[in-house]
Design a protein around this motif. Structure first.
Motif, short mmCIF file in Angstrom:
data_model
loop_
_atom_site.label_atom_id
_atom_site.label_comp_id
_atom_site.label_asym_id
_atom_site.label_seq_id
_atom_site.Cartn_x
_atom_site.Cartn_y
_atom_site.Cartn_z
N VAL A 209 0.86 -1.18 0.00
CA VAL A 209 0.00 0.00 0.00
C VAL A 209 0.90 1.24 0.00
O VAL A 209 1.91 1.27 0.70
CB VAL A 209 -0.91 0.04 1.25
N THR A 210 0.54 2.23 -0.78
CA THR A 210 1.16 3.55 -0.66
C THR A 210 0.04 4.55 -0.48
O THR A 210 -1.02 4.45 -1.12
CB THR A 210 2.04 3.91 -1.87
N ILE A 211 0.23 5.51 0.43
CA ILE A 211 -0.81 6.47 0.77
C ILE A 211 -0.22 7.88 0.71
O ILE A 211 0.85 8.13 1.26
CB ILE A 211 -1.38 6.22 2.18
N GLY A 212 -0.92 8.79 0.05
CA GLY A 212 -0.46 10.17 -0.01
C GLY A 212 -1.08 10.88 -1.20
O GLY A 212 -1.54 10.26 -2.16
N GLU A 236 2.43 -12.50 -8.07
CA GLU A 236 1.50 -12.23 -6.98
C GLU A 236 1.58 -10.80 -6.46
O GLU A 236 0.69 -10.34 -5.74
CB GLU A 236 1.76 -13.19 -5.80
N TRP A 237 2.63 -10.09 -6.81
CA TRP A 237 2.79 -8.74 -6.27
C TRP A 237 1.64 -7.83 -6.72
O TRP A 237 1.22 -7.87 -7.88
CB TRP A 237 4.12 -8.13 -6.71
N HIS A 238 1.17 -7.03 -5.77
CA HIS A 238 0.09 -6.08 -6.08
C HIS A 238 0.34 -4.80 -5.30
O HIS A 238 0.82 -4.82 -4.16
CB HIS A 238 -1.27 -6.66 -5.69
N LEU A 239 0.01 -3.68 -5.92
CA LEU A 239 0.16 -2.37 -5.30
C LEU A 239 -1.18 -1.64 -5.26
O LEU A 239 -1.86 -1.55 -6.28
CB LEU A 239 1.18 -1.52 -6.08
N ASP A 240 -1.55 -1.12 -4.09
CA ASP A 240 -2.71 -0.25 -3.94
C ASP A 240 -2.22 1.18 -3.74
O ASP A 240 -1.51 1.46 -2.77
CB ASP A 240 -3.56 -0.67 -2.75
N ILE A 241 -2.59 2.06 -4.66
CA ILE A 241 -2.24 3.48 -4.55
C ILE A 241 -3.45 4.21 -4.00
O ILE A 241 -4.52 4.22 -4.61
CB ILE A 241 -1.85 4.06 -5.93
N VAL A 242 -3.27 4.83 -2.83
CA VAL A 242 -4.36 5.50 -2.12
C VAL A 242 -4.01 6.98 -1.96
O VAL A 242 -2.93 7.32 -1.47
CB VAL A 242 -4.58 4.87 -0.73
N GLY A 243 -4.90 7.86 -2.38
CA GLY A 243 -4.60 9.27 -2.19
C GLY A 243 -5.61 10.19 -2.85
O GLY A 243 -6.62 9.74 -3.41
N ALA A 244 -5.32 11.48 -2.76
CA ALA A 244 -6.18 12.50 -3.36
C ALA A 244 -5.43 13.21 -4.47
O ALA A 244 -4.21 13.31 -4.46
CB ALA A 244 -6.59 13.51 -2.28
N ASN A 274 -11.73 6.79 5.51
CA ASN A 274 -10.87 5.97 6.37
C ASN A 274 -11.34 4.52 6.46
O ASN A 274 -10.52 3.60 6.56
CB ASN A 274 -10.76 6.58 7.76
N GLY A 275 -12.65 4.32 6.43
CA GLY A 275 -13.16 2.95 6.45
C GLY A 275 -12.70 2.16 5.24
O GLY A 275 -12.29 0.99 5.36
N ALA A 276 -12.74 2.79 4.07
CA ALA A 276 -12.28 2.12 2.85
C ALA A 276 -10.78 1.86 2.91
O ALA A 276 -10.30 0.80 2.47
CB ALA A 276 -12.63 2.98 1.63
N ILE A 277 -10.02 2.80 3.46
CA ILE A 277 -8.57 2.61 3.56
C ILE A 277 -8.26 1.44 4.49
O ILE A 277 -7.38 0.63 4.21
CB ILE A 277 -7.88 3.90 4.04
N ARG A 278 -8.99 1.36 5.60
CA ARG A 278 -8.78 0.22 6.50
C ARG A 278 -9.00 -1.10 5.78
O ARG A 278 -8.24 -2.06 5.97
CB ARG A 278 -9.71 0.33 7.71
N ARG A 279 -10.03 -1.17 4.96
CA ARG A 279 -10.31 -2.41 4.23
C ARG A 279 -9.19 -2.74 3.25
O ARG A 279 -8.85 -3.91 3.05
CB ARG A 279 -11.66 -2.31 3.51
N ILE A 280 -8.61 -1.73 2.65
CA ILE A 280 -7.48 -1.95 1.74
C ILE A 280 -6.29 -2.49 2.52
O ILE A 280 -5.61 -3.43 2.09
CB ILE A 280 -7.11 -0.63 1.02
N ILE A 281 -6.04 -1.90 3.69
CA ILE A 281 -4.88 -2.30 4.50
C ILE A 281 -5.00 -3.74 4.99
O ILE A 281 -4.00 -4.44 5.13
CB ILE A 281 -4.70 -1.32 5.67
N THR A 282 -6.23 -4.20 5.25
CA THR A 282 -6.39 -5.56 5.79
C THR A 282 -5.86 -6.63 4.84
O THR A 282 -5.56 -7.75 5.27
CB THR A 282 -7.88 -5.87 6.08
N LEU A 286 2.82 -4.65 3.40
CA LEU A 286 3.91 -3.71 3.25
C LEU A 286 3.37 -2.32 2.91
O LEU A 286 2.32 -2.18 2.28
CB LEU A 286 4.87 -4.15 2.15
N PHE A 287 4.13 -1.32 3.33
CA PHE A 287 3.87 0.05 2.93
C PHE A 287 5.11 0.55 2.19
O PHE A 287 6.25 0.25 2.60
CB PHE A 287 3.61 0.95 4.14
#
Length: 392
Positions: A209-212, A236-244, A274-282, A286-287
């Motif tokens: 996960v990356t957040i910013g 298997e590697w996957h990246l979630d990009i989270v941000g505005a 934040n609820g959606a971000i928590r679900r992504i983090i579960t 790695l960050f």
């Protein structure tokens, strides 16, 4: 009421008579980002301690300047006042700030921008005691670095003379600002360690996960280049990009993903709650951040509080965090292969000692609780009471 008396009304707040702290910051809620979160958390903690709090900010978000926000709003007992602005998002001009300071006991300016300079040079107009928190200054990118250095050593140095204290939120800021303000104070930012607490996957996964905010200096391009290398080593590697959206928008980031043939391996999440971000983090272990500059590294601490193991670009702020918390892995994200190897090594280490490393990450963040950090600011506010009265 004097600032020093706030603690006396902590149990029975008196909204109309309690001392008023006015925070001045260019962007605030509903925008989300490191600066906004810091001011919001500090303001909430200050309200809980018996103070009145007002946040004066701009009337639109930089990403959608045409959409005007309500001129006044109450958020968690914080009075929010939004004022019009013009010019660049780098140095927004908003002279109406002076209209909202008359009843302030203390003005707390956040970041080194128009507000910092204008309130300093307008000191004789508002006659309010002020402190400033640096939040990384304005060296977030290497662009125009020569001009920035001249500005810093001249105008910034002169403006700083109007402030009772210059508060640095990181060791790197302290090193820089001590050159122009020798008595600069260090109060490192807090982290909202409850927001995503202990939510990361209980077993090691090849999911990052990356957040910013989507800013050029966050170097999502470098992180995506590392993903290109990782996919050749394990599918298997996957990246979630989270941000505005910021100086990059959704289309920019999507184009960067597609141009590297990473569709399906990278998921983009724009402005989730934040609820959606928590679900992504579960689903992640790695960050990662390839950011070339950070004022403090707040997002890395929030990731650690979730149980995510950070792999971070070796900028000054992240290097300082890594010195204190050896679990953090540093990498040179300008070298995609080296960054990919560091991410793989982090995963391997986590897979061998999942529970031990997780417990260490959670424990490391407890000292950054906003309750502790806000207490340091309250001590500063109270210590300035005599200085503030004498100055006025």
């Amino acid at each position: 009421m004097a600032i020093v008396e706030a603690d006396r009304v902590r149990e029975k707040p008196q909204p109309e008579t309690a001392p008023l702290i006015v925070h001045v910051v260019r962007q605030f809620l509903p925008n989300r980002g490191g600066l906004e979160d810091v001011v919001a958390n500090l303001a909430r903690q200050t309200v809980r301690r018996g103070y009145r709090v007002r946040v004066v900010t701009l009337d639109s978000l930089f990403t959608t300047p045409e959409n005007k926000l309500p001129p006044r709003e109450n958020i968690d007992d914080i009075e929010v006042v939004r004022i019009p602005w013009s010019g660049s998002s780098r140095y927004p001009l908003a002279p109406q700030v002076f209209r909202h300071l008359a009843d302030a006991d203390l003005v707390h300016v956040h970041a080194i921008d128009f507000f910092f300079d204008a309130l300093a040079w307008g000191r004789l107009l508002h006659r309010k005691p002020m402190i400033v928190t640096t939040h990384g200054g304005f060296f977030h990118t290497r662009k125009y670095v020569a001009i920035k250095k001249i500005w810093f050593r001249t105008l910034t140095r002169a403006s700083a003379l109007a402030y009772c204290r210059v508060v640095c939120c990181s060791a790197s800021d302290l090193k820089q600002f001590s050159e122009i303000v020798p008595d600069s104070l260090l109060i490192e930012n807090g982290a909202d360690i409850g927001k995503f607490a202990d939510t990361a996957s209980r077993r090691a996964k090849r999911r990052i996960v990356t957040i910013g905010r989507f800013s050029v200096n966050k170097r999502l391009d470098h992180l995506l280049d590392a993903m290109v290398v990782l996919k050749t080593r394990d599918a298997e590697w996957h990246l979630d990009i989270v941000g505005a959206e910021s100086d990059l928008n959704r289309a920019d980031v999507e184009a960067a993903i597609e141009s590297r043939n990473l569709s399906g391996l990278v998921t983009l999440h724009v402005s989730p709650d934040n609820g959606a971000i928590r679900r992504i983090i579960t689903n992640a272990s790695l960050f990662a951040s390839a950011s070339e500059y950070e004022g403090f590294g707040l997002v890395a601490l929030e990731a650690m509080s979730a149980g995510l193991l950070p792999v971070l670009n070796a900028n000054d702020a992240f290097a300082t965090l890594a010195e204190r918390h050896p679990a953090i892995m540093l990498a040179d994200f300008t070298d995609a292969r080296a960054a990919a190897t560091a991410i793989e090594a982090a995963y391997q280490g986590l897979s061998r000692q999942t529970e031990t490393m997780r417990a260490g990450l959670l424990d490391a963040t407890r000292g950054y609780s906003w309750d502790i950090v806000a207490g340091r600011y309250i001590d500063l506010y109270r210590s300035l009471d005599i200085v503030a009265v004498e100055n006025i």
